[in-house]
Structures are given as structure tokens and as C-alpha cells.
Enzyme design. Structure first.
Site, PDB file in Angstrom:
ATOM      1  N   GLU A   1       8.371  16.869  14.649  1.00  0.00           N
ATOM      2  CA  GLU A   1       8.967  16.718  13.323  1.00  0.00           C
ATOM      3  C   GLU A   1       8.295  17.665  12.331  1.00  0.00           C
ATOM      4  O   GLU A   1       7.071  17.691  12.241  1.00  0.00           O
ATOM      5  CB  GLU A   1       8.729  15.261  12.896  1.00  0.00           C
ATOM      6  CG  GLU A   1       9.473  14.829  11.685  1.00  0.00           C
ATOM      7  CD  GLU A   1       9.207  13.368  11.367  1.00  0.00           C
ATOM      8  OE1 GLU A   1       8.080  12.899  11.619  1.00  0.00           O
ATOM      9  OE2 GLU A   1      10.111  12.710  10.857  1.00  0.00           O
TER      10      GLU A   1
ATOM     11  N   SER B   1       1.540   5.444  -0.436  1.00  0.00           N
ATOM     12  CA  SER B   1       0.776   6.622   0.000  1.00  0.00           C
ATOM     13  C   SER B   1      -0.095   7.128  -1.146  1.00  0.00           C
ATOM     14  O   SER B   1       0.287   7.071  -2.316  1.00  0.00           O
ATOM     15  CB  SER B   1       1.754   7.718   0.419  1.00  0.00           C
ATOM     16  OG  SER B   1       1.057   8.937   0.556  1.00  0.00           O
TER      17      SER B   1
ATOM     18  N   CYS C   1      13.096  10.859   6.978  1.00  0.00           N
ATOM     19  CA  CYS C   1      12.900  10.524   8.391  1.00  0.00           C
ATOM     20  C   CYS C   1      14.169  10.781   9.193  1.00  0.00           C
ATOM     21  O   CYS C   1      14.104  11.084  10.378  1.00  0.00           O
ATOM     22  CB  CYS C   1      12.466   9.073   8.523  1.00  0.00           C
ATOM     23  SG  CYS C   1      13.537   7.936   7.664  1.00  0.00           S
TER      24      CYS C   1
ATOM     25  N   GLU D   1       8.632   1.623  11.214  1.00  0.00           N
ATOM     26  CA  GLU D   1       9.702   2.603  10.982  1.00  0.00           C
ATOM     27  C   GLU D   1       9.054   3.970  10.994  1.00  0.00           C
ATOM     28  O   GLU D   1       8.318   4.316  10.076  1.00  0.00           O
ATOM     29  CB  GLU D   1      10.371   2.370   9.618  1.00  0.00           C
ATOM     30  CG  GLU D   1      11.004   1.023   9.427  1.00  0.00           C
ATOM     31  CD  GLU D   1      12.242   0.817  10.273  1.00  0.00           C
ATOM     32  OE1 GLU D   1      12.739   1.801  10.865  1.00  0.00           O
ATOM     33  OE2 GLU D   1      12.697  -0.327  10.357  1.00  0.00           O
TER      34      GLU D   1
ATOM     35  N   GLY E   1       8.942   8.315  12.690  1.00  0.00           N
ATOM     36  CA  GLY E   1       9.577   9.613  12.462  1.00  0.00           C
ATOM     37  C   GLY E   1      10.823   9.858  13.288  1.00  0.00           C
ATOM     38  O   GLY E   1      11.309   8.980  14.002  1.00  0.00           O
TER      39      GLY E   1
ATOM     40  N   LYS F   1      12.792   4.359  20.856  1.00  0.00           N
ATOM     41  CA  LYS F   1      11.671   5.126  21.409  1.00  0.00           C
ATOM     42  C   LYS F   1      10.541   5.279  20.365  1.00  0.00           C
ATOM     43  O   LYS F   1      10.192   4.313  19.700  1.00  0.00           O
ATOM     44  CB  LYS F   1      12.170   6.489  21.926  1.00  0.00           C
ATOM     45  CG  LYS F   1      13.284   6.333  22.982  1.00  0.00           C
ATOM     46  CD  LYS F   1      13.525   7.613  23.771  1.00  0.00           C
ATOM     47  CE  LYS F   1      14.163   8.723  22.992  1.00  0.00           C
ATOM     48  NZ  LYS F   1      14.570   9.874  23.791  1.00  0.00           N
TER      49      LYS F   1
ATOM     50  N   LYS G   1       0.854  -1.199   0.000  1.00  0.00           N
ATOM     51  CA  LYS G   1       0.000   0.000   0.000  1.00  0.00           C
ATOM     52  C   LYS G   1       0.888   1.246   0.000  1.00  0.00           C
ATOM     53  O   LYS G   1       1.492   1.598   1.018  1.00  0.00           O
ATOM     54  CB  LYS G   1      -0.892  -0.030   1.245  1.00  0.00           C
ATOM     55  CG  LYS G   1      -1.383   1.312   1.779  1.00  0.00           C
ATOM     56  CD  LYS G   1      -2.491   1.928   0.984  1.00  0.00           C
ATOM     57  CE  LYS G   1      -2.946   3.258   1.581  1.00  0.00           C
ATOM     58  NZ  LYS G   1      -2.107   4.407   1.168  1.00  0.00           N
TER      59      LYS G   1
HETATM   60  P1  NDP Z   1       1.636   8.632   7.394  1.00  0.00           P
HETATM   61  O1  NDP Z   1       1.861   7.870   8.619  1.00  0.00           O
HETATM   62  O2  NDP Z   1       0.465   9.523   7.317  1.00  0.00           O
HETATM   63  O3  NDP Z   1       1.483   7.645   6.123  1.00  0.00           O
HETATM   64  C1  NDP Z   1       2.364   6.608   5.826  1.00  0.00           C
HETATM   65  C2  NDP Z   1       1.610   5.538   5.074  1.00  0.00           C
HETATM   66  O4  NDP Z   1       0.591   4.993   5.911  1.00  0.00           O
HETATM   67  C3  NDP Z   1       0.894   6.021   3.828  1.00  0.00           C
HETATM   68  O5  NDP Z   1       0.829   5.006   2.870  1.00  0.00           O
HETATM   69  C4  NDP Z   1      -0.495   6.311   4.366  1.00  0.00           C
HETATM   70  O6  NDP Z   1      -1.458   6.331   3.372  1.00  0.00           O
HETATM   71  C5  NDP Z   1      -0.671   5.132   5.289  1.00  0.00           C
HETATM   72  N1  NDP Z   1      -1.651   5.324   6.345  1.00  0.00           N
HETATM   73  C6  NDP Z   1      -2.110   6.488   6.877  1.00  0.00           C
HETATM   74  N2  NDP Z   1      -3.006   6.226   7.872  1.00  0.00           N
HETATM   75  C7  NDP Z   1      -3.106   4.871   7.958  1.00  0.00           C
HETATM   76  C8  NDP Z   1      -3.843   3.989   8.796  1.00  0.00           C
HETATM   77  N3  NDP Z   1      -4.658   4.439   9.753  1.00  0.00           N
HETATM   78  N4  NDP Z   1      -3.696   2.665   8.624  1.00  0.00           N
HETATM   79  C9  NDP Z   1      -2.864   2.182   7.689  1.00  0.00           C
HETATM   80  N5  NDP Z   1      -2.137   2.963   6.848  1.00  0.00           N
HETATM   81  C10 NDP Z   1      -2.249   4.294   6.999  1.00  0.00           C
HETATM   82  O7  NDP Z   1       2.961   9.385   7.143  1.00  0.00           O
HETATM   83  P2  NDP Z   1       3.296  10.382   5.993  1.00  0.00           P
HETATM   84  O8  NDP Z   1       2.760   9.873   4.722  1.00  0.00           O
HETATM   85  O9  NDP Z   1       2.895  11.741   6.388  1.00  0.00           O
HETATM   86  O10 NDP Z   1       4.900  10.237   5.948  1.00  0.00           O
HETATM   87  C11 NDP Z   1       5.725  11.031   6.686  1.00  0.00           C
HETATM   88  C12 NDP Z   1       6.145  10.318   7.956  1.00  0.00           C
HETATM   89  O11 NDP Z   1       6.826   9.127   7.673  1.00  0.00           O
HETATM   90  C13 NDP Z   1       7.117  11.163   8.744  1.00  0.00           C
HETATM   91  O12 NDP Z   1       6.730  11.228  10.086  1.00  0.00           O
HETATM   92  C14 NDP Z   1       8.450  10.428   8.622  1.00  0.00           C
HETATM   93  O13 NDP Z   1       9.333  10.585   9.654  1.00  0.00           O
HETATM   94  C15 NDP Z   1       8.011   9.034   8.453  1.00  0.00           C
HETATM   95  N6  NDP Z   1       9.027   8.288   7.719  1.00  0.00           N
HETATM   96  C16 NDP Z   1       9.768   7.373   8.403  1.00  0.00           C
HETATM   97  C17 NDP Z   1      10.757   6.670   7.782  1.00  0.00           C
HETATM   98  C18 NDP Z   1      11.550   5.636   8.526  1.00  0.00           C
HETATM   99  O14 NDP Z   1      12.154   4.791   7.890  1.00  0.00           O
HETATM  100  N7  NDP Z   1      11.587   5.634   9.839  1.00  0.00           N
HETATM  101  C19 NDP Z   1      11.054   6.877   6.361  1.00  0.00           C
HETATM  102  C20 NDP Z   1      10.234   7.863   5.744  1.00  0.00           C
HETATM  103  C21 NDP Z   1       9.237   8.521   6.413  1.00  0.00           C
HETATM  104  P3  NDP Z   1      -1.978   7.763   2.805  1.00  0.00           P
HETATM  105  O15 NDP Z   1      -0.771   8.554   2.452  1.00  0.00           O
HETATM  106  O16 NDP Z   1      -2.767   7.350   1.636  1.00  0.00           O
HETATM  107  O17 NDP Z   1      -2.762   8.400   3.903  1.00  0.00           O
END
Ligand code: NDP
Length: 481
Positions: free
Chosen positions: A376, A168, A275, A241, A243, A446, A166
Site C-alpha cells: 500500500e 493519531s 484505505c 480495520e 489497509g 484477509k 486515541k
Molecule cells: P497506523 O497503524 O500507524 O496508526 C493508526 C493508529 O494507531 C494511530 O492512532 C496510531 O497512533 C496508532 N498506533 C500506532 N502504533 C500503535 C500501537 N503499537 N498500538 C496501538 N496504537 C498504535 O496507521 P497510519 O496512521 O499510518 O494510517 C494509515 C493506515 O491506516 C493505512 O494502512 C490504511 O490503509 C489504514 N486505514 C484503514 C482504514 C479502514 O477502515 N480499513 C481506514 C483508514 C486507514 P500514532 O499515529 O500516534 O502513531
């Protein structure tokens, strides 16, 4: 901005180029009924396609063929990702290379991963084997789709699972390309399917689906927590994984040319939408003014431009609504009393009018406890803090809920070691920053997550250990032993 198409119209999800506002492509949104059918198809493929029983070196051949397939379309995929999420083309090329490397690496892991013959403690021989979970869900964010998709899909397939991927809703176009390439490369039909639509709706339904046995998620901490709760109720594993608010530390003895360059690259690369962005700069007090001045000078000269422009260093943010979040973040920093030392605005001029651009922004004058220093931004926003000594640095550095990464600049390897061990972070970079390779575990402490992706254990994440015993006893087993 209001003139832009909404990202979902009817049963279609629309990808918009954040550099121009133009529509790049459309995909069909997965309905709940589609999801049921996909999970069913996944299980059928898992049981009937022969993939899970294929000897690992044969699976490796298919993973290599997927890598070849991605390599054959390298430029087209990089360009598509650039238009899907606005990252500079050079970065997108790097991410496609990373995806190729990931499939090749997990092909290698298939060939070489070992299980244990466990010490004998009776009349039997015991050892372990790795079993796939069955149908697993991989959920990825919009910042680096092809790379994040590969980081999950390659080891999940290598372990023998069927995958529901899935992406984004803000970057939906790369995942279907990966599924197409995988099928062409010989992956059995149904082993990699793509679920499209809103995370809060179809993403949540995917996680909650009784047919999904494991979830691997990359994204925000709030979403990760919700997914973790659902997985807890289902008693299935969740790899999360999440933020970060990573400290990037400069000691007075550091090589300042290297340190300043890394600080700037560490926060403004990918327009801060990473991230592991080094979003909190800590500078030892005697050199604070000089380092911050040099960072600002460099930030002001960064070339903010279209992602395919010559010499571009920072493209637009990945979507217009994400830019709104960044604008709100900087407004709040102002209201908290922060000094906006540079940026803090949308750039002006015809070149920027149609895109989701934001200027590289440097802020100081805020205490560690402020929301600006705690939360963040996931954008090109750096907050600067002075520190007195190692103890002060470690106290401030660890004073957030996150623990994803940190960078330390010092010529003293002993100090690098001490501070690196003391800071709560899954990845520590000493005299370098933002290195991430497929061979080395990656994940957070954390609120930055649970579990480690990449490396050999990146495959074990998608497998469950089974212990096997072969009896050797000469006499029938007795009831009382
Ligand atoms: P989100 O958590 O909103 O979304 C991430 C993914 O989860 C997207 O595909 C999103 O779909 C999906 N999603 C959203 N809500 C749900 C739910 N309730 N159940 C299941 N899936 C869901 O994050 P962002 O898209 O805003 O991405 C940015 C964040 O990701 C930042 O906080 C960043 O730090 C983190 N990140 C972490 C990384 C790591 O490796 N630790 C790497 C890259 C980013 P949709 O977009 O369609 O809502």
C-alpha cells in the site's frame, strides 16, 4: 522540512498544517499515570453514571444531541480537520456530515435493535440481551479523523460502553472537540475520554491496559497485527480495520467515461490516503492503452492546490513524513523497473513550497508480484496492469495479502456478479466506486481486517451477548437429567 517542529515537544503534541507547515494547535500528551487514571475514571463512569442502564431510547436522545452539537459547529470542525490533516475543505465538510449521520443512525439503532427469543427446549423461556464490555479503546488513523472517530464512538456509546478514544498523533485536534461536544450534549463525564500521544507508546499501553476490555482499531496492517497479538494474550476482542490494495477493474464493454472518472476519483480523491483507494487499475487488454491514456490525461489536469483553494481536487499529503514514505514508494517502483507515466515528483512552484504536496502518479510495466503492486502506498499512486480474461483478472486481483474493496466496470450485470463474488474483498462496487454509508457493513477480508463496522451489527461489535433463562418447571430440578 527540518525546520518544521517535531510533533512532540516536552509534554505537548503539536499539530502542523501540511499545507503550510504552520502550527495549528497543541494538546497535552497522555502519560502512563494519566492513562491509569483515565481507565479508572472510565470504569467509575460506566458503573456510576447510569449510562449503561439508561433505556436505549434515552441514550438515543443524547446521541441525537451529539449529532446536533456537531451540526452546530460544522464549518469550524471541517476547517479544523482541513488544517489538521490537509484534506480539501469540501471533503472535510463531507466527513463532518458523515459524523453527524453516524450519531443519528446509531440513535436510530438504539431505538430499533432487537435481540432474540430463542426456541424453547425445556421448562424455561430463553432469550438474549446485549451487554456492554465496560471500558473500550477506539484507535483511529489520521486520514479522516472526525469520520473515523464517529464510526467507532457512536456505536460504542450506543452499546453502553465508556470509551477511551486515541486519535493519531498526526491529527490530534478533532477527538477533543468530539469529547467536548458530547459532554455538552449530556453524555456523562468520563464516558468519552481522549488519549493523546505516540501510538507505539501510549497507544500500545492503552491496548495492553488490564482495564480495557475491547479494542476497535483502524490503521495499518502491521499495527493491527501487533494489537491483535496483545488482545489475543488478554483474551479480549479486537475489531481491526486495516489497509488495502484494492483492484479497480475496467472491462472492454464498460462505459469508459464513467469508468475513467471513477478510476481517477478512486485513487486521487483524498490524495490516495484512503484505505479503499483503488490503487491497482486492471484494464482488459484490448482497451488497456486507451484507458491508461485517458487516466493519465485526467491525472495531469487535476488541480493540486491548497485545501481551501477554489476548485481544488487534491490537497497536500497529511504530513511531511508521510510524503517521505510516498516518495520512497515511487523511488522503489522506479528501481523495480516501473514506467512513471505521469507525476512521480513533488510539484514545483511557490504555491507548493511550504506544503507536503505530491503529484498524481501513474505507473505501469510492473508484474503483479512486484512490491509496487503488492504494498500500500496510501498516497496518490496508481499502478496499471492489463488482463487477458476473467480468469486472469481474478488470479491477479486476488494475488495480494489484502482484501478490502474492489471496483468493477462492465455493462454485463452477470459478469459484474460473477467477478464481484470471485474477488476477495469486503466491499464490491459495480459501476460505481468508493461508496460507503453508515447503514452498510464495512471491513476487510484477509490482511485487511477482522470484524465489520457500520450497520446494525456495528453496534453489536461493541456488545456481548448474554443468554437469559427463566425457569417454568413445576418440580424441583433433579441431579441426573
Ligand atoms: P497506523 O497503524 O500507524 O496508526 C493508526 C493508529 O494507531 C494511530 O492512532 C496510531 O497512533 C496508532 N498506533 C500506532 N502504533 C500503535 C500501537 N503499537 N498500538 C496501538 N496504537 C498504535 O496507521 P497510519 O496512521 O499510518 O494510517 C494509515 C493506515 O491506516 C493505512 O494502512 C490504511 O490503509 C489504514 N486505514 C484503514 C482504514 C479502514 O477502515 N480499513 C481506514 C483508514 C486507514 P500514532 O499515529 O500516534 O502513531
Amino acid at each position: 522540512m527540518d525546520a518544521l517542529p517535531p510533533s512532540i515537544q516536552g509534554d505537548e503534541l503539536i499539530s502542523t498544517d501540511p499545507a503550510t507547515g504552520e502550527v495549528v494547535g497543541r494538546v497535552r500528551v497522555t502519560t502512563p499515570a494519566d492513562l491509569d487514571a483515565m481507565v479508572e475514571r472510565g470504569w467509575q463512569a460506566f458503573h456510576q453514571s447510569g449510562w449503561k442502564s439508561l433505556l436505549p431510547h434515552r441514550r438515543a436522545l443524547v446521541l441525537q444531541a451529539i449529532a446536533d452539537g456537531i451540526a452546530a459547529e460544522k464549518e469550524a470542525l471541517a476547517t479544523l480537520q482541513m488544517r489538521d490533516n490537509g484534506k480539501p475543505l469540501a471533503e472535510c465538510r463531507g466527513m463532518v456530515e458523515s459524523a453527524i449521520g453516524t450519531f443519528r443512525y446509531y440513535a436510530g439503532v438504539c431505538e430499533t435493535i432487537e435481540t432474540d427469543v430463542t426456541p424453547q427446549r425445556g421448562d424455561y423461556v430463553s432469550f438474549t440481551v446485549l451487554e456492554p464490555y465496560g471500558v473500550v479503546a477506539c484507535i483511529t488513523p489520521w486520514n479522516s479523523p472526525i469520520m473515523n472517530d464517529a464510526t467507532k464512538v457512536a456505536p460504542a456509546l450506543a452499546a453502553g460502553n465508556a470509551v477511551l478514544l486515541k486519535p493519531s498523533e498526526d491529527s490530534p485536534l478533532l477527538a477533543p472537540e468530539l469529547a467536548r461536544i458530547a459532554l455538552k450534549a449530556g453524555l456523562p463525564e468520563g464516558m468519552l475520554q481522549v488519549v493523546q500521544g505516540r501510538g507505539a507508546e501510549i497507544g500500545a499501553a492503552l491496548v495492553a491496559h488490564p482495564g480495557v476490555r475491547m479494542v476497535s482499531f483502524t490503521g495499518g496492517t502491521t499495527t493491527g497485527r501487533a494489537i491483535g497479538r496483545t488482545c489475543g494474550d488478554k483474551l479480549i476482542p479486537a475489531a481491526l480495520e486495516l489497509g488495502g490494495k484494492s483492484p479497480h477493474v475496467v472491462f472492454a464493454d464498460a462505459d469508459l467515461d464513467h469508468a475513467v472518472a471513477a478510476v481517477v476519483a478512486g485513487i486521487f480523491g483524498s490524495a490516495g490516503q484512503s484505505c479503499v483507494a483503488g490503487s491497482r487499475l486492471f484494464v482488459e487488454a484490448p482497451i488497456y492503452d486507451e484507458v491508461v491514456k485517458r487516466v493519465i490525461e485526467r491525472a495531469k489536469t487535476l488541480r493540486v492546490a491548497a485545501p481551501d483553494a477554489d476548485g481544488v481536487e487534491m490537497g497536500p499529503l497529511a504530513s511531511f513524513h508521510h510524503r517521505e514514505r510516498v516518495i520512497r514508494f515511487v523511488d522503489r517502483a522506479r528501481s523495480e523497473g516501473g514506467n512513471i507515466l505521469c507525476g512521480g515528483a513533488v510539484p514545483e512552484g511557490a504555491d507548493y513550497a511550504r506544503g507536503a504536496y505530491y503529484l498524481p502518479t501513474v505507473i505501469d510495466g510492473l508484474p503483479t508480484e512486484s512490491l509496487t503492486c503488492q504494498e500500500e502506498a496510501f498516497g496518490p499512486v496508481l499502478v496499471c496492469l492489463p488482463f487477458r480474461d476473467e480468469a486472469d483478472l481474478i488470479a491477479q486481483g486476488n494475488a495480494t495479502a489484502f482484501g478490502l474493496a474492489c471496483g468493477i466496470w462492465t455493462e454485463s450485470f452477470k459478469r459484474g456478479w460473477r467477478v464481484g463474488r470471485a474477488l476477495e474483498a469486503g466491499s464490491v462496487w459495480i459501476n460505481t466506486y468508493k461508496q460507503s454509508v453508515t447503514t452498510t457493513p464495512f471491513g476487510g477480508f484477509k490482511n485487511s481486517g477482522i470484524g465489520r463496522e457500520k450497520g446494525i451489527d456495528g453496534l453489536r461489535l461493541y456488545a456481548q451477548v448474554k443468554s437469559m433463562y427463566f425457569g417454568l418447571h413445576e418440580q424441583p430440578l433433579s441431579v441426573a437429567r
